[in-house]
Design a protein around this motif. Structure first.
Motif, mmCIF file in Angstrom:
data_model
loop_
_atom_site.group_PDB
_atom_site.id
_atom_site.type_symbol
_atom_site.label_atom_id
_atom_site.label_comp_id
_atom_site.label_asym_id
_atom_site.label_seq_id
_atom_site.Cartn_x
_atom_site.Cartn_y
_atom_site.Cartn_z
ATOM 1 N N SER A 128 4.472 7.844 8.303
ATOM 2 C CA SER A 128 3.700 7.347 7.161
ATOM 3 C C SER A 128 4.640 6.612 6.225
ATOM 4 N N ASP A 129 4.325 5.351 5.965
ATOM 5 C CA ASP A 129 5.126 4.544 5.052
ATOM 6 C C ASP A 129 4.222 3.992 3.952
ATOM 7 N N LYS A 140 2.487 1.523 1.465
ATOM 8 C CA LYS A 140 2.210 0.083 1.380
ATOM 9 C C LYS A 140 2.118 -0.252 -0.107
#
Length: 321
Positions: free
Chosen positions: A61-62, A64
């Motif tokens: 999970s990054d 945005k």
């Protein structure tokens, strides 16, 4: 600026519980600076930021930072704001080298084109004070199609015979939605399985995220077609099967000896496309569609029409199994 934000929130959200009041932004150029409790003003609309959206792929999970989950103060509606973020990168598919890039104005055009068409996410665009094209999106209450399929609690044989025919029928409808874009000289640009959602309640399939564009002079819509093929491979297999994951799906890894290089994807080299070698009950006609996206294929689909026609022909065959 915090006092201005405080006054706005107290006016529209008198029950707001946080003690933090951020800044008011009319220029979203420096989107990394915009965070929780800040307010974005677009014309006469105000959006209270609650968090950054997340990119969830490959188990990671990054954040945005250019995509903010917000509450519109004027009506309390939860919405997503996509701020202007430019990037460009190359992609190789077989013999083709493709230049991909983000285009906020292209996404804004598509939002106008599909307004009221619930096969797609809904929203509109507004310019901030610096002229940045901000897209204001309605939130789809639902789940990614791949997660929906993954969570069906049955073995593959049961899934294929009892669930897949309806899924294929709905997927053909989703492909027809992409055909609508192509017929209007627009591309989705980033077709992948996490960009097709199943809406709660209706169970309708809905496309999201249209801000990628690409240049493929040999076939202007080719990347969209390859993306549709990749999703179909996932739906047929109820997973993306690779040599490393076969055991997770109850498949004997010894069967790998029967696979050749041509049985793998032309896009992602370790992904198995020749699924009939794993599940012998998959019809040859369906498997032949999948093999158009393999590294051994000499003929690729030129259009979404061709793919839709082939899938439609085998739908009745699958229902009769």
């Amino acid at each position: 600026m915090s006092k201005e934000v405080r006054d706005l929130i107290q006016k529209y959200l008198p029950d707001y519980s946080s003690s933090r009041f951020g800044n008011l932004y009319t220029d979203t150029t420096e989107f990394m600076n915009i965070d929780f409790s800040d307010v974005i003003k677009l014309g006469d609309e105000h959006f209270l930021v609650s968090k950054n959206e997340m990119e969830r792929r490959f188990g990671l999970s990054d954040p945005k930072y250019w995509v903010k989950r917000c509450k519109r103060l004027e009506n309390g509606q939860l919405q997503i704001l996509k701020l202007v973020f430019y990037e460009k990168f190359p992609m190789n598919i077989g013999p083709f080298k493709i230049e991909c890039y983000r285009s906020p104005r292209k996404e804004a055009r598509i939002l106008d084109l599909v307004r009221g068409d619930m096969r797609f996410m809904q929203g509109y665009s507004k310019s901030d004070s610096a002229g940045n094209n901000v897209r204001v999106l309605d939130i789809i209450r639902g789940k990614r199609l791949d997660v929906w399929v993954h969570n069906i609690p049955v073995d593959h044989r049961t899934y294929f015979h009892e669930y897949f025919p309806e899924i294929l029928e709905k997927y053909i409808g989703a492909c027809e939605a992409i055909k609508f874009l192509h017929d209007n000289d627009e591309k989705h640009g980033d077709i992948r399985r996490d960009h097709l959602w199943v809406e709660y309640g209706t169970e309708d399939y809905r496309w999201i995220d249209f801000d990628y564009a690409f240049e493929l002079y040999e076939n202007p819509f080719g990347l969209d077609v390859f993306g549709l093929g990749s999703i179909l491979i996932y739906l047929v297999g109820k997973a993306n099967l690779t040599p490393q994951t076969l055991h997770e799906h109850g498949v004997d890894p010894a069967m790998l000896s029967s696979l050749s290089l041509g049985d793998y994807s032309v896009i992602i080299g370790n992904r198995i496309v020749n699924l009939r070698k794993i599940y012998e009950y998959i019809p040859v006609s369906l498997n032949n569609i999948l093999m158009h996206f393999s590294s051994s294929s000499l003929v690729f689909y030129e259009s979404v029409d061709e793919l839709i026609n082939d899938m439609s022909r085998i739908l009745n065959e699958i229902r009769g199994l």
